[in-house]
Design a protein around this motif. Structure first.
Motif, short mmCIF file in Angstrom:
data_model
loop_
_atom_site.label_atom_id
_atom_site.label_comp_id
_atom_site.label_asym_id
_atom_site.label_seq_id
_atom_site.Cartn_x
_atom_site.Cartn_y
_atom_site.Cartn_z
N ARG A 1 0.85 -1.23 0.07
CA ARG A 1 -0.17 0.10 -0.07
C ARG A 1 1.01 1.13 0.22
N ILE A 2 0.68 2.30 -0.68
CA ILE A 2 1.36 3.51 -0.77
C ILE A 2 0.49 4.77 -0.71
N ILE A 3 0.82 5.26 0.35
CA ILE A 3 0.35 6.43 1.19
C ILE A 3 0.81 7.77 1.02
N PRO A 4 0.41 8.60 -0.02
CA PRO A 4 1.00 10.00 0.04
C PRO A 4 0.65 10.83 1.56
N VAL A 5 1.57 11.57 2.21
CA VAL A 5 1.32 12.20 3.28
C VAL A 5 1.42 13.52 3.08
N GLN A 6 0.72 14.44 3.62
CA GLN A 6 0.99 15.92 3.57
C GLN A 6 1.76 16.36 4.96
N THR A 7 3.07 16.68 4.82
CA THR A 7 3.74 17.01 6.18
C THR A 7 4.01 18.47 6.19
N ARG A 8 4.34 19.06 7.17
CA ARG A 8 4.47 20.43 7.48
C ARG A 8 5.36 21.00 6.25
N PHE A 9 6.41 20.50 5.64
CA PHE A 9 7.18 21.04 4.68
C PHE A 9 7.02 20.04 3.39
N THR A 10 5.85 19.70 3.17
CA THR A 10 5.48 19.04 1.97
C THR A 10 5.12 20.12 0.95
N SER A 11 5.91 20.32 -0.08
CA SER A 11 5.79 21.12 -1.27
C SER A 11 5.16 20.47 -2.42
N ALA A 12 4.10 19.44 -2.49
CA ALA A 12 3.72 18.86 -3.55
C ALA A 12 2.64 19.87 -4.07
N ASP A 13 2.73 20.17 -5.33
CA ASP A 13 1.90 21.01 -5.89
C ASP A 13 1.02 19.92 -6.76
N ARG A 14 -0.49 20.17 -6.61
CA ARG A 14 -1.64 19.21 -7.45
C ARG A 14 -1.11 17.91 -7.57
N VAL B 1 -4.04 11.65 -0.84
CA VAL B 1 -3.28 12.32 0.32
C VAL B 1 -3.87 12.48 1.65
N ILE B 2 -3.09 12.32 2.52
CA ILE B 2 -3.73 12.26 3.84
C ILE B 2 -2.62 13.20 4.99
N PRO B 3 -2.98 14.18 5.92
CA PRO B 3 -2.25 14.81 6.51
C PRO B 3 -1.44 13.82 7.60
N LEU B 4 0.02 13.81 7.70
CA LEU B 4 0.59 12.97 8.64
C LEU B 4 0.01 12.99 9.89
N GLY B 5 -0.32 13.91 10.59
CA GLY B 5 -0.82 14.08 11.74
C GLY B 5 -2.17 13.17 11.92
N LYS B 6 -2.95 13.35 10.94
CA LYS B 6 -4.30 12.69 11.13
C LYS B 6 -4.04 11.17 11.02
N LEU B 7 -2.97 10.68 9.99
CA LEU B 7 -2.72 9.39 10.02
C LEU B 7 -2.15 8.68 11.23
N LEU B 8 -1.19 9.56 11.54
CA LEU B 8 -0.74 8.94 13.03
C LEU B 8 -1.65 9.05 14.15
N ALA B 9 -2.66 9.83 14.21
CA ALA B 9 -3.47 9.88 15.32
C ALA B 9 -4.36 8.43 15.35
N ASP B 10 -4.55 8.18 14.19
CA ASP B 10 -5.51 6.73 14.21
C ASP B 10 -4.59 5.65 13.80
N TRP B 11 -3.32 5.70 14.16
CA TRP B 11 -2.27 4.48 13.74
C TRP B 11 -2.56 3.33 14.38
N PRO B 12 -2.59 1.82 13.73
CA PRO B 12 -2.77 0.80 14.13
C PRO B 12 -1.97 0.63 15.22
N PRO B 13 -1.99 0.17 16.53
CA PRO B 13 -1.19 -0.12 17.42
C PRO B 13 -0.11 -1.12 17.18
N ASP B 14 -0.47 -2.15 16.37
CA ASP B 14 0.33 -3.32 16.07
C ASP B 14 1.26 -3.06 14.85
N ARG B 15 0.95 -2.03 13.99
CA ARG B 15 1.95 -1.75 12.69
C ARG B 15 3.19 -0.88 13.26
N ARG B 16 4.25 -1.36 13.02
CA ARG B 16 5.44 -0.86 13.02
C ARG B 16 5.78 0.29 12.14
#
Ligand code: SAH
Length: 242
Positions: A107-120, A148-163
């Motif tokens: 699975r490939i998840i593009p994440v929006q971080t504070r310094f992500t500069s991805a245009d469109r 694309v999902i904001p990194l903070g949002k993804l991590l807030a819901d992160w599965p406990p067993d996935r490293r």
């Protein structure tokens, strides 16, 4: 026909006798570009049902039909490994998706971080890149590509067993050891943007019990190189290269 060489990703169920309706782009590719006609055989896969030999039953300008004849390979899924990366410039983002597919990410998840500069970023295009990469590397599996999902949002819901293998360029050689032996279980690799991770992102990641920090050597790699290096490292230690 044993010499069927063309591999085509199709988004339809595959099985003995299954009829596959081709869309305009597929018909154009097979009949105009590759000059196949009725009776020719190709290989098809849909990411779920393995690889099948399919015979051309109808060849039109804008449409056509294939009929599934026999399974040539079972579905081979990669390990349960996700790639989280901050999108960069278009060509480099395309490269990351292509290489992640070849190297075996599930699975490939593009994440929006504070310094992500991805245009469109065009996720539909990234999905097409993943299926094209699978067509070319003989894969029968196509990784899911998320919106694309904001990194903070993804991590807030992160599965406990996935490293999470957090590739941290500040570590320079003091990486934590990757666990060895046995089934690896669910994992994800996290690669930052060209601007690196912000202070608060670093604090958040360092506090997560699922996070294992990794160095990719003493030099700072570009994000696309880092993605390939980290996938290689993980696959060689824990994945399906062993
Ligand atoms: N702007 C940052 C570099 C970011 S490189 C800086 O100069 O500090 C882009 C991403 O690739 C990083 O966030 C990290 O996830 C990964 N990366 C690059 N080189 C790395 C290294 N030597 N070890 C671990 N991760 C690395």
């Amino acid at each position: 026909m044993a010499n069927a060489k063309i591999r085509l990703f199709v988004d339809q169920p595959l099985g003995q006798g299954q009829v596959i309706a081709l869309n305009e782009a597929q018909a154009n590719y097979l009949f105009a570009v590759m000059r196949l006609g009725v009776g020719a055989a190709i290989l098809v896969f849909n990411g779920r049902d393995g690889e099948w030999r399919a015979d051309v039953a109808e060849a039109g300008k804008r449409k056509g039909l294939l009929v599934c004849a026999a399974q040539t390979a079972p579905l081979q899924s990669p390990p349960d490994l996700w790639l989280l990366f901050a999108p960069i410039k278009k060509a480099r983002t395309d490269f990351i998706v292509e290489k992640a597919t070849e190297l075996g990410a599930a699975r490939i998840i593009p994440v929006q971080t504070r310094f992500t500069s991805a245009d469109r970023i065009r996720v539909d295009k990234l999905r097409a890149h993943a299926s094209e990469a699978a067509e070319q590397c003989g894969g029968t599996f196509v990784p899911q590509v998320d919106d694309v999902i904001p990194l903070g949002k993804l991590l807030a819901d992160w599965p406990p067993d996935r490293r999470i293998l957090w590739c941290n360029e500040h570590l320079a050689g003091v990486a934590e050891a990757l666990p060895k032996g046995g089934a690896p279980g669910p994992w994800a690799i996290l690669i930052g943007p060209e601007g690196g991770f912000s202070e608060s992102e670093q604090v958040l990641l360092a506090a997560m019990p699922q996070v294992v920090q990794a160095s990719l050597g003493p030099r700072i790699l570009r994000a696309d190189t880092a993605a390939v290096a980290a996938l290689t490292l993980w696959q060689a230690h824990l994945g399906d290269w062993k």
